[in-house]
Design a protein around this motif. Sequence first.
Motif, PDB file in Angstrom:
ATOM      1  N   SER A 530       0.920  -1.175  -0.056  1.00  0.00           N
ATOM      2  CA  SER A 530       0.050  -0.082   0.001  1.00  0.00           C
ATOM      3  C   SER A 530       0.983   1.110   0.139  1.00  0.00           C
ATOM      4  O   SER A 530       1.835   1.339   0.800  1.00  0.00           O
ATOM      5  CB  SER A 530      -0.984  -0.155   1.155  1.00  0.00           C
ATOM      6  OG  SER A 530      -1.788  -1.150   1.220  1.00  0.00           O
ATOM      7  N   ALA A 531       0.474   2.414  -0.757  1.00  0.00           N
ATOM      8  CA  ALA A 531       1.036   3.508  -0.954  1.00  0.00           C
ATOM      9  C   ALA A 531       0.986   4.263   0.383  1.00  0.00           C
ATOM     10  O   ALA A 531       0.022   4.191   1.201  1.00  0.00           O
ATOM     11  CB  ALA A 531       0.742   4.341  -1.931  1.00  0.00           C
ATOM     12  N   THR A 532       1.892   5.055   0.721  1.00  0.00           N
ATOM     13  CA  THR A 532       1.778   5.838   2.039  1.00  0.00           C
ATOM     14  C   THR A 532       1.785   7.368   1.797  1.00  0.00           C
ATOM     15  O   THR A 532       2.213   8.096   2.660  1.00  0.00           O
ATOM     16  CB  THR A 532       2.987   5.630   3.103  1.00  0.00           C
ATOM     17  OG1 THR A 532       4.245   5.832   2.210  1.00  0.00           O
ATOM     18  CG2 THR A 532       2.999   4.204   3.518  1.00  0.00           C
ATOM     19  N   PHE A 533       1.153   7.858   0.787  1.00  0.00           N
ATOM     20  CA  PHE A 533       1.111   9.191   0.565  1.00  0.00           C
ATOM     21  C   PHE A 533       0.056   9.889   1.194  1.00  0.00           C
ATOM     22  O   PHE A 533      -0.937   9.466   1.526  1.00  0.00           O
ATOM     23  CB  PHE A 533       0.647   9.378  -1.314  1.00  0.00           C
ATOM     24  CG  PHE A 533       1.723   8.810  -2.176  1.00  0.00           C
ATOM     25  CD1 PHE A 533       2.933   9.294  -2.162  1.00  0.00           C
ATOM     26  CD2 PHE A 533       1.091   7.761  -2.955  1.00  0.00           C
ATOM     27  CE1 PHE A 533       4.012   8.652  -2.918  1.00  0.00           C
ATOM     28  CE2 PHE A 533       2.015   7.187  -3.978  1.00  0.00           C
ATOM     29  CZ  PHE A 533       3.357   7.725  -4.117  1.00  0.00           C
ATOM     30  N   SER A 559       6.466  13.502  -5.045  1.00  0.00           N
ATOM     31  CA  SER A 559       7.371  13.715  -3.952  1.00  0.00           C
ATOM     32  C   SER A 559       7.386  12.528  -2.943  1.00  0.00           C
ATOM     33  O   SER A 559       6.363  11.545  -3.165  1.00  0.00           O
ATOM     34  CB  SER A 559       6.949  15.129  -3.104  1.00  0.00           C
ATOM     35  OG  SER A 559       5.941  14.671  -2.205  1.00  0.00           O
ATOM     36  N   PRO A 560       8.174  12.368  -2.088  1.00  0.00           N
ATOM     37  CA  PRO A 560       8.193  11.042  -1.119  1.00  0.00           C
ATOM     38  C   PRO A 560       6.829  11.147  -0.523  1.00  0.00           C
ATOM     39  O   PRO A 560       6.625   9.880  -0.075  1.00  0.00           O
ATOM     40  CB  PRO A 560       9.368  11.144  -0.189  1.00  0.00           C
ATOM     41  CG  PRO A 560      10.332  12.212  -0.750  1.00  0.00           C
ATOM     42  CD  PRO A 560       9.498  13.225  -1.845  1.00  0.00           C
ATOM     43  N   THR A 561       6.017  11.998  -0.406  1.00  0.00           N
ATOM     44  CA  THR A 561       4.886  11.833   0.646  1.00  0.00           C
ATOM     45  C   THR A 561       3.616  12.291  -0.358  1.00  0.00           C
ATOM     46  O   THR A 561       2.376  12.224   0.205  1.00  0.00           O
ATOM     47  CB  THR A 561       4.947  12.783   1.718  1.00  0.00           C
ATOM     48  OG1 THR A 561       5.209  14.363   1.205  1.00  0.00           O
ATOM     49  CG2 THR A 561       6.112  12.518   2.746  1.00  0.00           C
ATOM     50  N   THR A 562       3.715  12.752  -1.465  1.00  0.00           N
ATOM     51  CA  THR A 562       2.554  13.090  -2.113  1.00  0.00           C
ATOM     52  C   THR A 562       2.459  12.263  -3.553  1.00  0.00           C
ATOM     53  O   THR A 562       3.667  12.197  -4.338  1.00  0.00           O
ATOM     54  CB  THR A 562       2.675  14.608  -2.292  1.00  0.00           C
ATOM     55  OG1 THR A 562       3.704  15.088  -3.148  1.00  0.00           O
ATOM     56  CG2 THR A 562       2.525  15.477  -1.213  1.00  0.00           C
TER      57      THR A 562
END
Length: 587
Positions: A530-533, A559-562
């Motif tokens: 699962s992605a963690t965005f 980006s690493p979070t989006t």
Amino acid sequence: MAPRAHRRRVLAGLVITGAILVAGVTPAGAGDTSQPSTPRGGFVTLAATAVGARTDEGAIRVALTDHDPDGRPHVSSLETDPVTAARLLADPALDAELDGTARLLFEPTDPLFPNQWEHHVTGLPTAWDTTLGDPGVVIAVLDSGVAPHAEFGDRLLAGASFIGTDPTVDPLGHGTAVASVAAGGADNQLGGTGVCPRCSILPVQVADATGSVPWSAAANGLVWATDHGADIVNLSFGSTSPSTVLADAIAYARSRGVVVVAAAGNNGTDTPVYPAAFDGVLSAAGHASGYGRYSWSSYGDWVDVAAPGCATALQFGAFVNVCGTSFASPWTAGLAGLIASADTSRRDVEITNRLLAATVPTDYVAHGRLDATVALSGGIADVALTMSALPHRPVTVRGTYRGDVARVDLLVDGILAASDPAPTDGHWAVTWDATSAGVGPHVLTAAAVDPTGRTIPGEPARVTVFEPDAPAFGDVRPHAFYTEAVGWMVTEGITTGTSPTTFSPDAPVTRGQLATFLWRYAGRPTPATSATFTDTHPDAFYATGVDWMVAEGITTGTSPTTFSPDAPVTRGQLATFLWRLANAGVR
């Protein structure tokens, strides 16, 4: 008995493997924010051992069944033209199906045969339906000797020793193991089964008790075997230093029509090993059950083929598992024996060429790994369907083939639709007018025809033919450049539009929408992670698609979070996504 409605649709004799490439559909993207109401198309595999519903004259055999008052079936066979056959098969009032033919199937009863992966992954049991070998075909084993055993019966011929001892005494167990891989018996309730279980074995002792093989002994043994009836010679020994003496003996054997097979070596490098690297010698590397090269096997463009590198073999009176190219070589020699047995007029060049043509390409030998089914059948057409929906118009159908193939036929619902009369370089292509089949589901089958006229059908693929103007979207113009593509996306379950009546063809595509499109195109696989965005909601329509793209390495986000699901997709991003999708091997 199966219900009539189902039995009428059975396509007897359609057995194909592989990939069909269909050209002519150019999809264009559009937005989507909803889940599809119907699942996307898929593949249906029909397994059958029946073939031959088409006669040599081109007629189609149809089986018609009636039942008397007691429920007793009465089956009649009618030979007719393809158009009439299609009409009969489509008539709901008739209990009709294609009247195919079956073949006797051979499977050894030897207790270890079920565990002999080396035979199962190479299609050997299917090859045995053609022949189990012929005692008149002689495989000479130049090795440490071959010990008599019930596994060989009376097929172990009188041999010779060129190191001054007895060819029926095997102090190493190596030669006996090699012989059992090539031509161990079948249905004798003893251990496993050899590749050519009815071929004869000529023991020629050239190795001493330490495993050393003098070049002089090998050369003299090869000449003797050639002069004493050998059709195939196996050499499971080697050195990185060549020998002119042995090269001359090999040239002599080949001039007499003898097939010479040799082990590529167990050095795990691409350094040539002799006699395998000599011109005219059929060299064999070792592959594992998953077809990859065993790490210990030698490799390179000087190696011709790959064969199973481990096998069940007879050694010192017991059946054991053995590994090494010493056993890939006799497996290859045994297959050569089957080819020779199927047509005893075949000699060195023809047998070798047939073996080389019966390969599946690999990246570690010159030609590929051996496929016994192709070697004995003559050829097979591989098909893969890149799309399970096709437009209702003429389309180009492409595929590949292996083996000795003179023609490839395309069958649609069991009826000949088109032929490539001159396939070349392993590829074939035909034009099929899908308008002749009608809108709806159909089964496509490729059949390889060898030079003798023998037809080998492959494994079927199911497709749906759709009307290019099918989508009932009010904003999709009937003949726009994207109309046909929209129809394809709807049929595949990739989109249902931006509403029940609109597709919004001029609207931009967001990153979230594209993630959904690509995920559905891939067949809706379950993401491995699962992605963690932080900007994607787990309940959003695009959530599973984003998770899948991240898990497959197709995206890493903006980006690493989006992930920026509502941002439009740029042409550069789209190119990157599609390139990564292709490299991931999706569809």
